[in-house]
Design a protein around this motif. Sequence first.
Motif, PDB file in Angstrom:
ATOM      1  N   MET A 157      27.504  91.700  34.613  1.00 19.09           N
ATOM      2  CA  MET A 157      26.358  91.815  36.040  1.00 19.09           C
ATOM      3  C   MET A 157      26.767  91.684  37.287  1.00 19.09           C
ATOM      4  N   SER A 158      26.985  92.188  38.436  1.00 18.63           N
ATOM      5  CA  SER A 158      26.995  91.467  39.465  1.00 18.63           C
ATOM      6  C   SER A 158      25.982  91.853  40.165  1.00 18.63           C
ATOM      7  N   VAL A 159      25.580  91.005  40.977  1.00 17.20           N
ATOM      8  CA  VAL A 159      24.701  90.909  42.449  1.00 17.20           C
ATOM      9  C   VAL A 159      25.132  90.588  43.171  1.00 17.20           C
ATOM     10  N   ALA A 160      25.033  91.300  44.641  1.00 18.77           N
ATOM     11  CA  ALA A 160      24.898  91.355  46.209  1.00 18.77           C
ATOM     12  C   ALA A 160      23.767  90.625  46.582  1.00 18.77           C
ATOM     13  N   ILE A 161      24.226  89.702  47.985  1.00 20.77           N
ATOM     14  CA  ILE A 161      23.086  88.407  48.233  1.00 20.77           C
ATOM     15  C   ILE A 161      23.299  88.927  49.901  1.00 20.77           C
ATOM     16  N   GLU A 162      22.587  88.997  50.404  1.00 26.26           N
ATOM     17  CA  GLU A 162      23.040  89.138  51.901  1.00 26.26           C
ATOM     18  C   GLU A 162      23.264  87.699  52.101  1.00 26.26           C
TER      19      GLU A 162
END
Length: 72
Positions: free
Chosen positions: A1-6
Amino acid sequence: MSVAIEGLGQLVERDGMLLSEPVRVDALGRAVRFEIELQKSDVPEALVRCIKAFLGLTPAVLDDASEPVFAY
């Protein structure tokens, strides 16, 4: 899983943690890797606000807090 966080960019999952690449934190005077434990893939907006506020701190904030923290 990969998640983008500002503010942190793309984080990858490893051993139940989301790991960022090193990110410059001005208040600390260096780059650090963020490790975030989430129970689900949704990143709470409150966490994003907290990260953005932390990344916006300056060294002066730590200097101002040091005396009361040590007194405590």
